[in-house]
Design a protein around this motif. Structure first.
Motif, PDB file in Angstrom:
ATOM      1  N   GLY A 118       0.846  -1.071   0.133  1.00  0.00           N
ATOM      2  CA  GLY A 118      -0.006  -0.502  -0.142  1.00  0.00           C
ATOM      3  C   GLY A 118       0.811   1.372  -0.041  1.00  0.00           C
ATOM      4  N   LYS A 119       2.015   1.233   0.783  1.00  0.00           N
ATOM      5  CA  LYS A 119       2.378   2.153   0.578  1.00  0.00           C
ATOM      6  C   LYS A 119       3.690   2.099  -0.629  1.00  0.00           C
ATOM      7  CE  LYS A 119       2.718   3.786   5.764  1.00  0.00           C
ATOM      8  NZ  LYS A 119       3.037   3.696   6.676  1.00  0.00           N
ATOM      9  N   GLU A 120       3.651   3.140  -1.083  1.00  0.00           N
ATOM     10  CA  GLU A 120       5.077   3.507  -2.654  1.00  0.00           C
ATOM     11  C   GLU A 120       5.592   3.925  -2.530  1.00  0.00           C
ATOM     12  OE1 GLU A 120       4.227   2.438  -5.623  1.00  0.00           O
ATOM     13  OE2 GLU A 120       1.787   2.088  -5.441  1.00  0.00           O
ATOM     14  N   ARG A 121       6.834   3.366  -2.657  1.00  0.00           N
ATOM     15  CA  ARG A 121       8.767   4.170  -2.194  1.00  0.00           C
ATOM     16  C   ARG A 121       9.291   4.185  -3.764  1.00  0.00           C
ATOM     17  NH1 ARG A 121      11.580  -1.473   0.816  1.00  0.00           N
ATOM     18  NH2 ARG A 121      10.340  -0.597   2.725  1.00  0.00           N
ATOM     19  N   LEU A 122       9.368   5.682  -3.242  1.00  0.00           N
ATOM     20  CA  LEU A 122      10.614   6.661  -4.340  1.00  0.00           C
ATOM     21  C   LEU A 122      11.562   5.847  -4.369  1.00  0.00           C
ATOM     22  CD1 LEU A 122      10.634  10.129  -2.443  1.00  0.00           C
ATOM     23  CD2 LEU A 122       8.753   9.379  -4.730  1.00  0.00           C
ATOM     24  N   PRO A 123      12.089   5.694  -5.450  1.00  0.00           N
ATOM     25  CA  PRO A 123      13.016   4.835  -6.543  1.00  0.00           C
ATOM     26  C   PRO A 123      13.937   5.542  -5.928  1.00  0.00           C
ATOM     27  CG  PRO A 123      12.112   5.995  -8.227  1.00  0.00           C
ATOM     28  CD  PRO A 123      11.344   6.821  -7.079  1.00  0.00           C
ATOM     29  N   ARG A 124      15.424   5.103  -5.607  1.00  0.00           N
ATOM     30  CA  ARG A 124      16.687   5.302  -4.680  1.00  0.00           C
ATOM     31  C   ARG A 124      17.438   6.863  -5.310  1.00  0.00           C
ATOM     32  NH1 ARG A 124      19.958   2.357  -1.318  1.00  0.00           N
ATOM     33  NH2 ARG A 124      18.479   0.461  -2.231  1.00  0.00           N
ATOM     34  N   SER A 125      17.219   6.858  -6.437  1.00  0.00           N
ATOM     35  CA  SER A 125      18.026   7.857  -6.884  1.00  0.00           C
ATOM     36  C   SER A 125      17.229   9.335  -7.039  1.00  0.00           C
ATOM     37  CB  SER A 125      17.720   7.769  -8.167  1.00  0.00           C
ATOM     38  OG  SER A 125      16.179   7.827  -8.978  1.00  0.00           O
ATOM     39  N   ALA A 126      15.701   8.616  -6.349  1.00  0.00           N
ATOM     40  CA  ALA A 126      14.239   9.890  -6.049  1.00  0.00           C
ATOM     41  C   ALA A 126      15.002  10.292  -4.694  1.00  0.00           C
ATOM     42  CB  ALA A 126      13.400   9.947  -6.671  1.00  0.00           C
TER      43      ALA A 126
ATOM     44  N   THR B 275      17.511   9.737  -2.677  1.00  0.00           N
ATOM     45  CA  THR B 275      19.046  10.830  -2.227  1.00  0.00           C
ATOM     46  C   THR B 275      18.674  11.580  -3.112  1.00  0.00           C
ATOM     47  OG1 THR B 275      19.421   8.281  -3.128  1.00  0.00           O
ATOM     48  CG2 THR B 275      21.537  10.317  -3.444  1.00  0.00           C
ATOM     49  N   ARG B 276      18.150  12.111  -4.396  1.00  0.00           N
ATOM     50  CA  ARG B 276      17.954  14.134  -4.630  1.00  0.00           C
ATOM     51  C   ARG B 276      17.116  14.462  -3.811  1.00  0.00           C
ATOM     52  NH1 ARG B 276      17.558  11.579 -10.302  1.00  0.00           N
ATOM     53  NH2 ARG B 276      15.172  11.529  -9.574  1.00  0.00           N
TER      54      ARG B 276
ATOM     55  N   LEU C 204      16.850  18.662   0.623  1.00  0.00           N
ATOM     56  CA  LEU C 204      16.748  19.134   1.910  1.00  0.00           C
ATOM     57  C   LEU C 204      17.871  19.871   2.597  1.00  0.00           C
ATOM     58  CD1 LEU C 204      14.659  16.362   3.074  1.00  0.00           C
ATOM     59  CD2 LEU C 204      13.731  18.517   2.780  1.00  0.00           C
ATOM     60  N   PHE C 205      19.389  19.464   2.714  1.00  0.00           N
ATOM     61  CA  PHE C 205      20.381  19.779   3.345  1.00  0.00           C
ATOM     62  C   PHE C 205      20.725  20.965   2.544  1.00  0.00           C
ATOM     63  CE2 PHE C 205      20.954  15.421   4.638  1.00  0.00           C
ATOM     64  CZ  PHE C 205      22.082  15.345   5.475  1.00  0.00           C
ATOM     65  N   LEU C 206      20.015  21.039   1.447  1.00  0.00           N
ATOM     66  CA  LEU C 206      20.986  22.149   0.595  1.00  0.00           C
ATOM     67  C   LEU C 206      19.491  23.523   1.269  1.00  0.00           C
ATOM     68  CD1 LEU C 206      21.596  21.719  -2.955  1.00  0.00           C
ATOM     69  CD2 LEU C 206      23.473  22.199  -1.575  1.00  0.00           C
ATOM     70  N   LEU C 207      18.830  23.351   1.388  1.00  0.00           N
ATOM     71  CA  LEU C 207      18.090  24.536   2.588  1.00  0.00           C
ATOM     72  C   LEU C 207      17.970  24.589   3.648  1.00  0.00           C
ATOM     73  CD1 LEU C 207      14.378  22.871   0.674  1.00  0.00           C
ATOM     74  CD2 LEU C 207      16.120  24.960  -0.150  1.00  0.00           C
ATOM     75  N   MET C 208      18.012  23.475   4.675  1.00  0.00           N
ATOM     76  CA  MET C 208      18.879  23.711   5.864  1.00  0.00           C
ATOM     77  C   MET C 208      20.068  23.992   5.706  1.00  0.00           C
ATOM     78  SD  MET C 208      18.263  20.460   7.222  1.00  0.00           S
ATOM     79  CE  MET C 208      18.639  20.442   8.678  1.00  0.00           C
ATOM     80  N   GLY C 209      20.871  24.331   4.560  1.00  0.00           N
ATOM     81  CA  GLY C 209      22.830  25.179   4.584  1.00  0.00           C
ATOM     82  C   GLY C 209      22.394  26.372   4.423  1.00  0.00           C
ATOM     83  N   THR C 210      21.047  26.660   3.327  1.00  0.00           N
ATOM     84  CA  THR C 210      21.218  28.348   3.249  1.00  0.00           C
ATOM     85  C   THR C 210      20.377  28.723   4.105  1.00  0.00           C
ATOM     86  OG1 THR C 210      20.272  27.307   1.204  1.00  0.00           O
ATOM     87  CG2 THR C 210      20.103  29.385   1.302  1.00  0.00           C
ATOM     88  N   THR C 211      19.018  28.321   4.846  1.00  0.00           N
ATOM     89  CA  THR C 211      18.671  28.741   6.050  1.00  0.00           C
ATOM     90  C   THR C 211      19.653  29.634   7.338  1.00  0.00           C
ATOM     91  OG1 THR C 211      16.706  27.677   5.570  1.00  0.00           O
ATOM     92  CG2 THR C 211      16.245  28.828   7.460  1.00  0.00           C
ATOM     93  N   LEU C 212      20.744  28.700   7.215  1.00  0.00           N
ATOM     94  CA  LEU C 212      21.286  28.452   8.349  1.00  0.00           C
ATOM     95  C   LEU C 212      22.156  30.115   7.931  1.00  0.00           C
ATOM     96  CD1 LEU C 212      22.650  25.472   9.915  1.00  0.00           C
ATOM     97  CD2 LEU C 212      21.445  27.167  11.014  1.00  0.00           C
ATOM     98  N   ALA C 213      22.933  30.025   7.122  1.00  0.00           N
ATOM     99  CA  ALA C 213      23.355  30.761   6.718  1.00  0.00           C
ATOM    100  C   ALA C 213      22.858  32.578   6.371  1.00  0.00           C
ATOM    101  CB  ALA C 213      24.354  30.516   5.234  1.00  0.00           C
ATOM    102  N   ALA C 214      21.822  32.421   6.415  1.00  0.00           N
ATOM    103  CA  ALA C 214      21.202  33.875   6.176  1.00  0.00           C
ATOM    104  C   ALA C 214      21.441  34.409   6.792  1.00  0.00           C
ATOM    105  CB  ALA C 214      20.001  33.386   5.288  1.00  0.00           C
TER     106      ALA C 214
END
Length: 412
Positions: A4-12, A14-15, A20-30
């Motif tokens: 019942g729960k669809e899993r995202l492909p591994r590559s998706a 990972t992206r 999410l890490f990039l967004l968090m880094g941008t927020t902290l640097a601001a």
């Protein structure tokens, strides 16, 4: 069959995680984009504003000298005529302009580091400038995002620049000394925001602590004069109208309910010699307005509690009847201080720094609206009565009999 729960492909997946890490880094640097390094700043400790010519002002700033921090004065660092603190811990620089902002931009050319107002605790207005009006200059202090609105603002008897350049023997600099004096609440204390509120109040009058100079008491290595706080300057419609001495200032503080600590000394009516002093530890003053026909009256009602700290008379105030009379004597002394303050600002200066306008507006809004445009004419006509009640809580361990004897050598 698929779950019942669809899993995202591994590559998706990972992206998505990388995004999410990039967004968090941008927020902290601001949060650090506009950080200012202290080593790159000219940190202003105190500011003086004086009149310079017909349409110009002189802006003087006392700047912290980082080269003397922690290690004492370096050789050759003390600048004659420019140092405002002990051992060259501050320097003073000045510039002339049409406004504070104009003078500041010129002043920046004299300082190798960016001017920073955030630590400025003291602003001093020169006497001549105050006589011509402060409203335009207060505008800058309120608009500038770096200027602290809770910084103390004072008025000087003479040029404000002189206060910044005086040698201060006990504190690091004059800014620290003046700030500490205002913290003691021995006199009027006014911040920038306090001044702005008073100037736009119904009465349009304001009071500022007064800075004076006096000769230093040190005999050796005398540095000339030192600065201190004594009395206050009275402003009406943003212009200086006069000064009041320290005794009148204390009376004004009683009326404004700003007495934090006080000592009162009287010569009791039961004796013709000697003095009794009490330290007041709690006090409260209320203004009670009354209107009957055309007569406007304010009752200044003060209640105080204190301790007896000195008695140079032969009277024993452990006796209830004597103690009651002494409390009455203290109350009359406070009434006299208040009466002198009322006479000075109501009759001599006609500047309502006492809060009478606010008191009448709160209790009698309709009547106030009828006279608010003629308050300058109505204020001197307000009748003022006084009611001071003092209670002596403790008298200490000493008594007249313990320290004095009769002329015949017998103890009382």
């Amino acid at each position: 069959m698929r779950s019942g729960k669809e899993r995202l492909p591994r590559s998706a997946a990972t992206r998505l995680l990388l995004l999410l890490f990039l967004l968090m880094g941008t927020t902290l640097a601001a949060g650090c984009w506009d950080r200012k390094e202290v080593n790159n700043l000219s940190v202003i400790m105190a500011t003086g504003i004086d009149k310079a010519g017909e349409d110009q002002i002189e802006l003087s700033v006392q700047v912290y000298n980082p080269r003397t921090a922690g290690g004492g004065q370096q050789q050759g660092m003390k600048e004659s005529g420019n140092g405002g603190g002990v051992d060259g811990q501050t320097i003073v620089r000045s510039e002339v302009g049409t406004t504070i902002a104009d003078a500041m931009s010129k002043l920046q050319e004299k300082l190798s580091r960016q001017i920073f107002w955030g630590h400025g605790e003291i602003f001093i207005i020169g006497e001549e400038l105050a006589k011509n009006g402060l409203r335009d200059h207060i505008d800058f202090l309120l608009r500038s995002p770096e200027v602290r609105d809770n910084a103390d603002i004072l008025i000087s008897k003479g040029p404000a620049k002189r206060v910044l350049t005086l040698h201060i023997p006990l504190e690091r600099d004059s800014a620290e000394m003046l700030h500490n004096l205002t913290d003691l609440h021995l006199g009027i204390a006014t911040t920038i925001v306090d001044l702005s509120r008073m100037l736009v109040s119904r009465a349009g009058a304001a009071v500022l602590p007064l800075v004076k100079y006096s000769q230093s008491e040190e005999q050796n290595g005398g540095s000339g004069k030192i600065s201190y706080l004594r009395g206050a300057g009275i402003l009406k419609k943003d212009k200086l109208v006069g000064f009041i001495d320290s005794d009148i200032t204390r009376g004004v503080m009683w009326i404004r309910n700003e007495i934090d600590r006080a000592t009162v000394t009287v010569t009791p009516k039961q004796t013709e010699s000697g003095f009794v002093t009490a330290r007041l530890i709690r006090s409260q003053t209320k203004l009670i307005p009354s209107i009957e026909g055309d007569e406007w009256t304010i009752t200044v009602k003060s209640v105080a509690e204190g301790d007896l700290i000195q008695n140079t008379t032969l009277l024993d105030y452990g006796k209830p009847e004597l103690a009651k009379q002494l409390e009455k004597d203290f109350g009359e002394q406070i009434d006299a201080k208040i009466a002198a303050a009322v006479a000075a600002v109501q009759q001599n200066m006609n500047a309502d720094i006492l809060g009478f306008a606010q008191a009448f507006h709160r209790k009698y809004p309709k009547e106030w609206n009828r006279v608010k445009d003629e308050w300058d004419e109505k204020f001197p006509q307000v009748k003022v009565t006084f009611e001071s009640d003092v209670k002596i809580e403790r008298q200490g361990l000493s008594s007249p009999s313990a320290l004095r004897s009769n002329q015949g050598g017998r103890s009382e």
